[in-house]
Design an enzyme around this catalytic site. Sequence first.
Site, PDB file in Angstrom:
ATOM      1  N   GLY A 130     -15.857  -4.972  11.676  1.00  0.00           N
ATOM      2  CA  GLY A 130     -15.301  -4.242  10.541  1.00  0.00           C
ATOM      3  C   GLY A 130     -15.792  -4.680   9.171  1.00  0.00           C
ATOM      4  O   GLY A 130     -15.250  -4.234   8.155  1.00  0.00           O
ATOM      5  N   ASP A 171      -9.829   2.611   1.969  1.00  0.00           N
ATOM      6  CA  ASP A 171      -9.945   2.043   3.326  1.00  0.00           C
ATOM      7  C   ASP A 171     -10.515   3.116   4.251  1.00  0.00           C
ATOM      8  O   ASP A 171     -11.437   2.872   5.026  1.00  0.00           O
ATOM      9  CB  ASP A 171      -8.576   1.613   3.867  1.00  0.00           C
ATOM     10  CG  ASP A 171      -8.056   0.357   3.188  1.00  0.00           C
ATOM     11  OD1 ASP A 171      -8.879  -0.482   2.786  1.00  0.00           O
ATOM     12  OD2 ASP A 171      -6.828   0.221   3.067  1.00  0.00           O
ATOM     13  N   TYR A 214     -13.259  -8.328  11.218  1.00  0.00           N
ATOM     14  CA  TYR A 214     -14.591  -8.848  10.864  1.00  0.00           C
ATOM     15  C   TYR A 214     -14.670 -10.373  10.955  1.00  0.00           C
ATOM     16  O   TYR A 214     -15.718 -10.957  10.753  1.00  0.00           O
ATOM     17  CB  TYR A 214     -15.027  -8.370   9.477  1.00  0.00           C
ATOM     18  CG  TYR A 214     -14.047  -8.694   8.382  1.00  0.00           C
ATOM     19  CD1 TYR A 214     -14.013  -9.949   7.793  1.00  0.00           C
ATOM     20  CD2 TYR A 214     -13.134  -7.736   7.952  1.00  0.00           C
ATOM     21  CE1 TYR A 214     -13.107 -10.241   6.801  1.00  0.00           C
ATOM     22  CE2 TYR A 214     -12.222  -8.015   6.955  1.00  0.00           C
ATOM     23  CZ  TYR A 214     -12.212  -9.274   6.387  1.00  0.00           C
ATOM     24  OH  TYR A 214     -11.302  -9.554   5.407  1.00  0.00           O
ATOM     25  N   ALA A 252      -1.445   0.809  16.362  1.00  0.00           N
ATOM     26  CA  ALA A 252      -0.702   1.819  15.602  1.00  0.00           C
ATOM     27  C   ALA A 252      -0.114   1.199  14.339  1.00  0.00           C
ATOM     28  O   ALA A 252       0.841   1.699  13.773  1.00  0.00           O
ATOM     29  CB  ALA A 252       0.402   2.424  16.469  1.00  0.00           C
ATOM     30  N   GLY A 253      -0.710   0.083  13.876  1.00  0.00           N
ATOM     31  CA  GLY A 253      -0.251  -0.566  12.649  1.00  0.00           C
ATOM     32  C   GLY A 253      -1.003  -0.019  11.444  1.00  0.00           C
ATOM     33  O   GLY A 253      -1.604   1.067  11.503  1.00  0.00           O
ATOM     34  N   GLY A 254      -0.978  -0.783  10.364  1.00  0.00           N
ATOM     35  CA  GLY A 254      -1.577  -0.329   9.111  1.00  0.00           C
ATOM     36  C   GLY A 254      -3.065  -0.028   9.224  1.00  0.00           C
ATOM     37  O   GLY A 254      -3.547   0.973   8.685  1.00  0.00           O
ATOM     38  N   ALA A 255      -3.801  -0.868   9.917  1.00  0.00           N
ATOM     39  CA  ALA A 255      -5.251  -0.688  10.013  1.00  0.00           C
ATOM     40  C   ALA A 255      -5.606   0.515  10.888  1.00  0.00           C
ATOM     41  O   ALA A 255      -6.452   1.339  10.521  1.00  0.00           O
ATOM     42  CB  ALA A 255      -5.883  -1.959  10.573  1.00  0.00           C
ATOM     43  N   LYS A 285       0.809  -1.229   0.000  1.00  0.00           N
ATOM     44  CA  LYS A 285       0.000   0.000   0.000  1.00  0.00           C
ATOM     45  C   LYS A 285       0.844   1.281   0.000  1.00  0.00           C
ATOM     46  O   LYS A 285       0.386   2.312  -0.485  1.00  0.00           O
ATOM     47  CB  LYS A 285      -0.966   0.001   1.198  1.00  0.00           C
ATOM     48  CG  LYS A 285      -2.085  -1.022   1.053  1.00  0.00           C
ATOM     49  CD  LYS A 285      -3.085  -0.938   2.193  1.00  0.00           C
ATOM     50  CE  LYS A 285      -4.111  -2.047   2.085  1.00  0.00           C
ATOM     51  NZ  LYS A 285      -5.162  -1.949   3.108  1.00  0.00           N
TER      52      LYS A 285
HETATM   53  P1  ATR Z   1      -2.450  -4.426  10.737  1.00  0.00           P
HETATM   54  O1  ATR Z   1      -2.181  -4.299   9.268  1.00  0.00           O
HETATM   55  O2  ATR Z   1      -3.511  -5.433  11.094  1.00  0.00           O
HETATM   56  O3  ATR Z   1      -2.661  -3.125  11.394  1.00  0.00           O
HETATM   57  P2  ATR Z   1       0.187  -4.442  11.856  1.00  0.00           P
HETATM   58  O4  ATR Z   1       0.555  -3.252  11.022  1.00  0.00           O
HETATM   59  O5  ATR Z   1       1.180  -5.548  11.985  1.00  0.00           O
HETATM   60  O6  ATR Z   1      -1.138  -5.115  11.323  1.00  0.00           O
HETATM   61  O7  ATR Z   1      -0.229  -3.908  13.332  1.00  0.00           O
HETATM   62  C1  ATR Z   1      -0.671  -4.779  14.316  1.00  0.00           C
HETATM   63  C2  ATR Z   1      -1.149  -3.959  15.506  1.00  0.00           C
HETATM   64  O8  ATR Z   1      -1.643  -4.853  16.507  1.00  0.00           O
HETATM   65  C3  ATR Z   1      -0.056  -3.142  16.184  1.00  0.00           C
HETATM   66  O9  ATR Z   1      -0.625  -1.996  16.769  1.00  0.00           O
HETATM   67  C4  ATR Z   1       0.444  -4.123  17.253  1.00  0.00           C
HETATM   68  O10 ATR Z   1       1.075  -3.532  18.359  1.00  0.00           O
HETATM   69  P3  ATR Z   1       2.680  -3.254  18.321  1.00  0.00           P
HETATM   70  O11 ATR Z   1       2.853  -2.022  17.483  1.00  0.00           O
HETATM   71  O12 ATR Z   1       3.043  -3.036  19.755  1.00  0.00           O
HETATM   72  O13 ATR Z   1       3.305  -4.467  17.722  1.00  0.00           O
HETATM   73  C5  ATR Z   1      -0.850  -4.724  17.694  1.00  0.00           C
HETATM   74  N1  ATR Z   1      -0.659  -6.034  18.317  1.00  0.00           N
HETATM   75  C6  ATR Z   1      -0.390  -7.193  17.694  1.00  0.00           C
HETATM   76  N2  ATR Z   1      -0.288  -8.210  18.577  1.00  0.00           N
HETATM   77  C7  ATR Z   1      -0.498  -7.660  19.811  1.00  0.00           C
HETATM   78  C8  ATR Z   1      -0.540  -8.166  21.146  1.00  0.00           C
HETATM   79  N3  ATR Z   1      -0.364  -9.472  21.400  1.00  0.00           N
HETATM   80  N4  ATR Z   1      -0.803  -7.301  22.144  1.00  0.00           N
HETATM   81  C9  ATR Z   1      -0.982  -5.983  21.915  1.00  0.00           C
HETATM   82  N5  ATR Z   1      -0.966  -5.441  20.675  1.00  0.00           N
HETATM   83  C10 ATR Z   1      -0.721  -6.255  19.643  1.00  0.00           C
END
Ligand code: ATR
Length: 290
Positions: free
Chosen positions: A252, A109, A231, A134-137, A73
Site C-alpha cells: 500500500g 485516500d 505498507y 470492513a474497517g476504515g481502510a 475523518k
Molecule cells: P483500519 O483503519 O486499519 O481499517 P479498523 O477500522 O479497526 O482499522 O478495521 C480493522 C479491520 O481488520 C476490520 O475489518 C477487522 O475485522 P472486524 O471488523 O471483524 O474486527 C479486521 N481485523 C482486525 N484484526 C483481525 C483478526 N485478528 N482477524 C480477522 N480480521 C481482523
Amino acid sequence: MTMEINGQTRLCGLIGNPVEHTLSPAIHNALAGKLLHNLVYVPFHVEKENLGDAVKGAYGLNILGMNVTVPYKSDVIRHLQDIDGLADKIGAVNTLVRVEGGYKGYNTDILGLYRAMCNEGISLEGEKVILLGAGGAARAAAFLCAQKGAKQVYLLNRSVDKAERLADEVNRAFNMNCIKPVSAADYEKLPDQKMLAIQGTSVGLYPNVDEAVIDDKEFYRNIHTAYDLIYRPAETKFMQLVKEAGGQAYNGLKMLLYQGITAYELWNQVEIAEKTAGEVYELLREKVKV
Ligand code: ATR
C-alpha cells in the site's frame, strides 16, 4: 534542499491523534523542496474536544490546507464549509482545502488508492474482487470498487455484520448491488475462479508480520493480483502467500504516496510529474524499511 522560512512561507499540516509516526511530513516537505515551493508541513496532535477549534484556528491562521487522520475523518465533516461529492458519499474526509469562509473536504485516500492501482497496472472495471476487511481502510476500497464499476465484490470480514452494513451502504450510495458481504470463515464458498484481491484488514501489520487473515494456501490459488493496503512490512504474509500461489502482489505504499500527492495538488493547484512522484516514493521506501 531546505527552504528558508520567511514572511511568505505557507503552512499545511495534519490533524490527528496520534500523529507522532506519520509519514505525511516527509511526503509534503519533499514535494515542497522539489517544486521550490515556500511551504512547510507539520503534524498537529489534536484532542477530540478541540477538533472544531483546530479547524477554525487553522482557517484563522491562514493555513493553506490540512490532512485529517484517525480518528477524525468522519467527525471533521461537520466543521467544513463544503464537501466534495465522493467524500460526502464515503462519509470520510482526509484533506481540507481552503476556500472562502472555511475548508472544503476531500477524500484523497480513495483518489490515491485509484492512482496507485492504475500505476501498478491494476484495473477495477468489470473485475471480480475479493475485498478483505470492513474497517476504515477497506471502506475506501469498497467505494472505489463500486465507483469504478467492479462487476462483483465479495466483501469478506471476520465480523459479518460489519461487512453487511458496509455492503449495504455502498450498494445504496451507488444504487447498485455489486457488493456482497461474506463471513471471512466462509471463504471456501467463493466461486472457483481467478480474482483480484484487496487486503484491507490490519492483520499482518508490523510488528505482527507473520499473520495473514486467511492461512489456507488453497484460497490464494484464486488470486491473480493482490493489492495490500498495508505498507509496513513492505511484503506482508498475505503478499507472500499470493506470490507463492503464482499471483502478483503489491503493497500500500503507493496509496500513501498518491493520497499525499493528490492533497498537495489540491492545495497548490499544480500537477505533480510522475518523475517527482517516483523520487518521493523512493524516499518513502527508505523510511518504511523494517
Ligand atoms: P483500519 O483503519 O486499519 O481499517 P479498523 O477500522 O479497526 O482499522 O478495521 C480493522 C479491520 O481488520 C476490520 O475489518 C477487522 O475485522 P472486524 O471488523 O471483524 O474486527 C479486521 N481485523 C482486525 N484484526 C483481525 C483478526 N485478528 N482477524 C480477522 N480480521 C481482523
